[in-house]
Scaffold this active site. Sequence first.
Site, PDB file in Angstrom:
ATOM      1  N   SER A   1      -5.567  20.632 -24.765  1.00  6.20           N
ATOM      2  CA  SER A   1      -5.456  22.101 -24.451  1.00  6.20           C
ATOM      3  C   SER A   1      -6.456  23.447 -24.916  1.00  6.20           C
ATOM      4  CB  SER A   1      -4.316  22.349 -23.929  1.00  6.20           C
ATOM      5  OG  SER A   1      -3.263  22.160 -23.913  1.00  6.20           O
TER       6      SER A   1
ATOM      7  N   GLU B   1     -10.453  19.639 -16.026  1.00  2.46           N
ATOM      8  CA  GLU B   1     -11.634  20.228 -17.043  1.00  2.46           C
ATOM      9  C   GLU B   1     -12.329  19.526 -17.870  1.00  2.46           C
ATOM     10  OE1 GLU B   1     -11.218  25.044 -18.801  1.00  2.46           O
ATOM     11  OE2 GLU B   1      -9.884  23.757 -18.860  1.00  2.46           O
TER      12      GLU B   1
ATOM     13  N   ASN C   1      -7.157  27.758 -19.846  1.00  2.00           N
ATOM     14  CA  ASN C   1      -5.972  28.107 -20.499  1.00  2.00           C
ATOM     15  C   ASN C   1      -6.543  29.309 -21.213  1.00  2.00           C
ATOM     16  OD1 ASN C   1      -3.756  26.494 -20.344  1.00  2.00           O
ATOM     17  ND2 ASN C   1      -5.204  24.790 -21.302  1.00  2.00           N
TER      18      ASN C   1
ATOM     19  N   HIS D   1      -9.837  17.377 -19.591  1.00  2.00           N
ATOM     20  CA  HIS D   1      -8.200  17.706 -19.463  1.00  2.00           C
ATOM     21  C   HIS D   1      -7.742  18.230 -17.943  1.00  2.00           C
ATOM     22  CE1 HIS D   1      -6.217  22.192 -20.169  1.00  2.00           C
ATOM     23  NE2 HIS D   1      -5.651  21.612 -20.404  1.00  2.00           N
TER      24      HIS D   1
HETATM   25  C1  LIG Z   1      -1.422  24.018 -20.740  1.00  2.00           C
HETATM   26  C2  LIG Z   1      -2.349  23.508 -20.128  1.00  2.00           C
HETATM   27  O1  LIG Z   1      -3.622  22.928 -21.360  1.00  2.00           O
HETATM   28  C3  LIG Z   1      -3.004  23.274 -19.017  1.00  2.00           C
HETATM   29  C4  LIG Z   1      -2.172  23.228 -17.832  1.00  2.00           C
HETATM   30  O2  LIG Z   1      -1.389  22.643 -16.826  1.00  2.00           O
HETATM   31  S1  LIG Z   1      -1.418  24.804 -16.924  1.00  2.00           S
HETATM   32  C5  LIG Z   1      -0.022  24.094 -15.945  1.00  2.00           C
HETATM   33  C6  LIG Z   1      -0.781  23.648 -14.847  1.00  2.00           C
HETATM   34  N1  LIG Z   1       0.111  23.849 -13.596  1.00  2.00           N
HETATM   35  C7  LIG Z   1       1.054  24.895 -12.763  1.00  2.00           C
HETATM   36  O3  LIG Z   1       0.396  25.658 -13.084  1.00  2.00           O
HETATM   37  C8  LIG Z   1       1.968  23.905 -11.660  1.00  2.00           C
HETATM   38  C9  LIG Z   1       2.831  25.338 -11.015  1.00  2.00           C
HETATM   39  N2  LIG Z   1       3.377  24.677 -10.058  1.00  2.00           N
HETATM   40  C10 LIG Z   1       3.399  24.688  -9.354  1.00  2.00           C
HETATM   41  O4  LIG Z   1       2.533  24.480  -8.908  1.00  2.00           O
HETATM   42  C11 LIG Z   1       4.527  24.196  -8.302  1.00  2.00           C
HETATM   43  O5  LIG Z   1       5.189  24.487  -8.457  1.00  2.00           O
HETATM   44  C12 LIG Z   1       4.802  22.263  -8.459  1.00  2.00           C
HETATM   45  C13 LIG Z   1       3.701  21.818  -8.250  1.00  2.00           C
HETATM   46  C14 LIG Z   1       4.570  21.771 -10.175  1.00  2.00           C
HETATM   47  C15 LIG Z   1       5.869  22.065  -8.116  1.00  2.00           C
HETATM   48  O6  LIG Z   1       6.175  22.341  -6.985  1.00  2.00           O
HETATM   49  P1  LIG Z   1       7.074  22.878  -6.097  1.00  2.00           P
HETATM   50  O7  LIG Z   1       6.643  23.173  -4.356  1.00  2.00           O
HETATM   51  O8  LIG Z   1       8.315  23.564  -6.520  1.00  2.00           O
HETATM   52  O9  LIG Z   1       8.371  21.651  -5.491  1.00  2.00           O
HETATM   53  P2  LIG Z   1       7.711  20.152  -4.959  1.00  2.00           P
HETATM   54  O10 LIG Z   1       8.559  20.546  -3.224  1.00  2.00           O
HETATM   55  O11 LIG Z   1       9.055  19.091  -5.865  1.00  2.00           O
HETATM   56  O12 LIG Z   1       6.657  19.716  -5.094  1.00  2.00           O
HETATM   57  C16 LIG Z   1       5.271  19.658  -4.373  1.00  2.00           C
HETATM   58  C17 LIG Z   1       4.697  18.899  -4.250  1.00  2.00           C
HETATM   59  O13 LIG Z   1       4.007  17.858  -5.390  1.00  2.00           O
HETATM   60  C18 LIG Z   1       4.564  16.663  -5.363  1.00  2.00           C
HETATM   61  N3  LIG Z   1       5.058  16.296  -6.579  1.00  2.00           N
HETATM   62  C19 LIG Z   1       5.548  17.639  -7.828  1.00  2.00           C
HETATM   63  N4  LIG Z   1       5.649  16.765  -8.483  1.00  2.00           N
HETATM   64  C20 LIG Z   1       5.136  15.649  -8.984  1.00  2.00           C
HETATM   65  C21 LIG Z   1       4.568  14.066  -9.580  1.00  2.00           C
HETATM   66  N5  LIG Z   1       5.347  14.932 -10.874  1.00  2.00           N
HETATM   67  N6  LIG Z   1       4.526  13.166  -8.843  1.00  2.00           N
HETATM   68  C22 LIG Z   1       3.916  13.547  -7.584  1.00  2.00           C
HETATM   69  N7  LIG Z   1       4.537  14.652  -7.127  1.00  2.00           N
HETATM   70  C23 LIG Z   1       4.661  15.930  -7.472  1.00  2.00           C
HETATM   71  C24 LIG Z   1       6.015  17.004  -4.351  1.00  2.00           C
HETATM   72  O14 LIG Z   1       6.366  15.662  -4.427  1.00  2.00           O
HETATM   73  C25 LIG Z   1       5.424  17.829  -3.384  1.00  2.00           C
HETATM   74  O15 LIG Z   1       4.657  16.627  -2.798  1.00  2.00           O
HETATM   75  P3  LIG Z   1       5.431  16.974  -0.710  1.00  2.00           P
HETATM   76  O16 LIG Z   1       4.473  18.813  -0.848  1.00  2.00           O
HETATM   77  O17 LIG Z   1       3.954  16.291   0.424  1.00  2.00           O
HETATM   78  O18 LIG Z   1       6.179  18.026  -0.094  1.00  2.00           O
HETATM   79  N1  LIG Z   2       2.437  19.986 -21.240  1.00  2.00           N
HETATM   80  C1  LIG Z   2       0.859  20.696 -20.036  1.00  2.00           C
HETATM   81  O1  LIG Z   2       1.259  21.007 -20.002  1.00  2.00           O
HETATM   82  C2  LIG Z   2      -0.224  19.845 -20.843  1.00  2.00           C
HETATM   83  C3  LIG Z   2      -0.215  19.450 -21.684  1.00  2.00           C
HETATM   84  N2  LIG Z   2      -2.312  19.418 -22.116  1.00  2.00           N
HETATM   85  C4  LIG Z   2      -2.454  18.217 -23.710  1.00  2.00           C
HETATM   86  O2  LIG Z   2      -1.905  16.796 -23.538  1.00  2.00           O
HETATM   87  C5  LIG Z   2      -1.593  16.592 -25.315  1.00  2.00           C
HETATM   88  C6  LIG Z   2      -0.360  16.213 -24.761  1.00  2.00           C
HETATM   89  O3  LIG Z   2       0.904  16.904 -23.768  1.00  2.00           O
HETATM   90  P1  LIG Z   2       2.063  16.531 -23.608  1.00  2.00           P
HETATM   91  O4  LIG Z   2       2.339  15.351 -23.598  1.00  2.00           O
HETATM   92  O5  LIG Z   2       2.817  17.725 -23.012  1.00  2.00           O
HETATM   93  O6  LIG Z   2       3.313  16.361 -25.095  1.00  2.00           O
HETATM   94  P2  LIG Z   2       4.354  15.498 -25.108  1.00  2.00           P
HETATM   95  O7  LIG Z   2       5.135  16.500 -26.215  1.00  2.00           O
HETATM   96  O8  LIG Z   2       4.822  15.504 -23.647  1.00  2.00           O
HETATM   97  O9  LIG Z   2       3.952  14.335 -26.200  1.00  2.00           O
HETATM   98  C7  LIG Z   2       3.087  14.036 -26.499  1.00  2.00           C
HETATM   99  C8  LIG Z   2       3.363  12.571 -26.840  1.00  2.00           C
HETATM  100  O10 LIG Z   2       2.379  11.831 -27.898  1.00  2.00           O
HETATM  101  C9  LIG Z   2       2.867  11.313 -28.731  1.00  2.00           C
HETATM  102  N3  LIG Z   2       2.280  10.910 -30.121  1.00  2.00           N
HETATM  103  C10 LIG Z   2       2.345  11.612 -31.317  1.00  2.00           C
HETATM  104  N4  LIG Z   2       1.572  11.412 -31.922  1.00  2.00           N
HETATM  105  C11 LIG Z   2       1.381   9.972 -31.363  1.00  2.00           C
HETATM  106  C12 LIG Z   2       0.174   9.264 -31.931  1.00  2.00           C
HETATM  107  N5  LIG Z   2       0.250   9.057 -33.348  1.00  2.00           N
HETATM  108  N6  LIG Z   2      -0.331   8.216 -31.893  1.00  2.00           N
HETATM  109  C13 LIG Z   2       0.268   7.970 -30.335  1.00  2.00           C
HETATM  110  N7  LIG Z   2       0.877   8.986 -29.599  1.00  2.00           N
HETATM  111  C14 LIG Z   2       1.683  10.114 -30.392  1.00  2.00           C
HETATM  112  C15 LIG Z   2       4.082  12.258 -28.605  1.00  2.00           C
HETATM  113  O11 LIG Z   2       5.312  10.863 -29.438  1.00  2.00           O
HETATM  114  P3  LIG Z   2       6.410  11.613 -30.226  1.00  2.00           P
HETATM  115  O12 LIG Z   2       7.360  12.529 -29.329  1.00  2.00           O
HETATM  116  O13 LIG Z   2       7.200  10.603 -30.708  1.00  2.00           O
HETATM  117  O14 LIG Z   2       5.961  13.050 -31.208  1.00  2.00           O
HETATM  118  C16 LIG Z   2       4.533  12.732 -27.299  1.00  2.00           C
HETATM  119  O15 LIG Z   2       5.465  10.849 -26.648  1.00  2.00           O
HETATM  120  C17 LIG Z   2      -1.476  17.983 -25.843  1.00  2.00           C
HETATM  121  O16 LIG Z   2      -2.974  17.802 -26.431  1.00  2.00           O
HETATM  122  C18 LIG Z   2      -1.431  18.860 -24.534  1.00  2.00           C
HETATM  123  O17 LIG Z   2      -2.218  20.580 -24.738  1.00  2.00           O
HETATM  124  C19 LIG Z   2      -3.083  19.400 -21.383  1.00  2.00           C
HETATM  125  C20 LIG Z   2      -2.703  20.019 -20.306  1.00  2.00           C
HETATM  126  C21 LIG Z   2      -1.038  20.401 -19.920  1.00  2.00           C
END
Ligand SMILES: CC(=O)CC(=O)SCCNC(=O)CCNC(=O)[C@H](O)C(C)(C)COP(=O)(O)OP(=O)(O)OC[C@H]1O[C@@H](n2cnc3c(N)ncnc32)[C@H](O)[C@@H]1OP(=O)(O)O
Ligand SMILES: NC(=O)C1=CN([C@@H]2O[C@H](COP(=O)(O)OP(=O)(O)OC[C@H]3O[C@@H](n4cnc5c(N)ncnc54)[C@H](OP(=O)(O)O)[C@@H]3O)[C@@H](O)[C@H]2O)C=CC1
Length: 291
Positions: free
Chosen positions: A119, A152, A190, A140
């Site tokens: 991320s 990304e 991010n 990403h």
């Molecule tokens: C941290 C990083 O590195 C980067 C990142 O990822 S940052 C995070 C980015 N993500 C976001 O910002 C998510 C923000 N949240 C959302 O967009 C919404 O809340 C959400 C899509 C997660 C859920 O939406 P919701 O309307 O509250 O729930 P829900 O109605 O259950 O789901 C919407 C749709 O997605 C589907 N869905 C939700 N989760 C799912 C999953 N894990 N797998 C498959 N389908 C899924 C549902 O079936 C539903 O489909 P329909 O539109 O056909 O009905």
């Molecule tokens: N969460 C998010 O919304 C997003 C996350 N990411 C990125 O994706 C990556 C994973 O995040 P996320 O899935 O949320 O994290 P989780 O904590 O859900 O999962 C990470 C997994 O990696 C496993 N792990 C740790 N060390 C090792 C290893 N040496 N070999 C194999 N597996 C290992 C962990 O095992 P254990 O639990 O036993 O430590 C765990 O099952 C990170 O780099 C995160 O920044 C990217 C986009 C969105």
Amino acid sequence: MDITRVGIVGAGQMGSGIAHVFALAGYDILLNDIDQTALDKAIETVTRNLDRQVSKEKISQEERDGALGRIATTLELSDLGGMDLVIEAATEREAVKVAIFEELVPHLKPETILTSNTSSISITRLASRTDRPEKFMGFHFMNPVPVMQLVELIRGIATDEATYKTLLGVVEALGKTAASSEDFPAFIVNRILMPMINEAVYTLYEGVGSVSSIDSAMRLGTNHPMGPLELADFIGLDTCLAIMNVLHDGLADTKYRPCPLLTKYVEAGWLGRKTDRGFYDYRGDAPVPTR
Ligand SMILES: CC(=O)CC(=O)SCCNC(=O)CCNC(=O)[C@H](O)C(C)(C)COP(=O)(O)OP(=O)(O)OC[C@H]1O[C@@H](n2cnc3c(N)ncnc32)[C@H](O)[C@@H]1OP(=O)(O)O
Ligand SMILES: NC(=O)C1=CN([C@@H]2O[C@H](COP(=O)(O)OP(=O)(O)OC[C@H]3O[C@@H](n4cnc5c(N)ncnc54)[C@H](OP(=O)(O)O)[C@@H]3O)[C@@H](O)[C@H]2O)C=CC1
């Protein structure tokens, strides 16, 4: 290069979501984790989400069965040696990722493309710890992977054009949309999202609002699908903190300092939904705000 077999390292929420979308698009998947429980949980999650897609008539029963049949799991990282593409999606800690690459690289075919779903961490720096910086990229995905449209693509300083074009083709084959980002801390999504989440935690820490008032203000006031604290819990508070630390260290600007309350939650092991407790308590029928 033709990609058919894809290895995924880390079977958490991202690894399982990535396995789901690749398998549905016809790729053969080998999913690796250090923990068998994580692998079992990942298969359960993928099955549940595929079933949900069948019930919503987004995919057919045959597509669901085909996708599940294409996902195999392993505890041995060396089993990923024969893959055409490897996506590292383990915990957001540079030392963890580097150790994975160092163990994996000797087993890989020379032509294998190696990627990280990180991320925030420098792609150039991760690539330099492998034998193939020209075939290394940031790949990403967004959470939840089966729903979010964006991927990304981040080129390190040494990434070659052929690798970029191959991954662009893979994103198209998945039916998703790519956005290219330069390799700077936390890339595009991010860089913008995480300071907002961190500011929401400061807003809570300073007593400006409660968990529910902050989340409903942003949901109803800016039409975000989730409030920032709900989203932080969804992403994982450990991941949010790790990203803020990369921004703070990498850009050397105090505006990115992680909120002490975020640090405290992570120290307590309250990581959000994945541990059943974060800004909300998820142990009951409905999430309950904790402040
Ligand atoms: C941290 C990083 O590195 C980067 C990142 O990822 S940052 C995070 C980015 N993500 C976001 O910002 C998510 C923000 N949240 C959302 O967009 C919404 O809340 C959400 C899509 C997660 C859920 O939406 P919701 O309307 O509250 O729930 P829900 O109605 O259950 O789901 C919407 C749709 O997605 C589907 N869905 C939700 N989760 C799912 C999953 N894990 N797998 C498959 N389908 C899924 C549902 O079936 C539903 O489909 P329909 O539109 O056909 O009905
Ligand atoms: N969460 C998010 O919304 C997003 C996350 N990411 C990125 O994706 C990556 C994973 O995040 P996320 O899935 O949320 O994290 P989780 O904590 O859900 O999962 C990470 C997994 O990696 C496993 N792990 C740790 N060390 C090792 C290893 N040496 N070999 C194999 N597996 C290992 C962990 O095992 P254990 O639990 O036993 O430590 C765990 O099952 C990170 O780099 C995160 O920044 C990217 C986009 C969105």
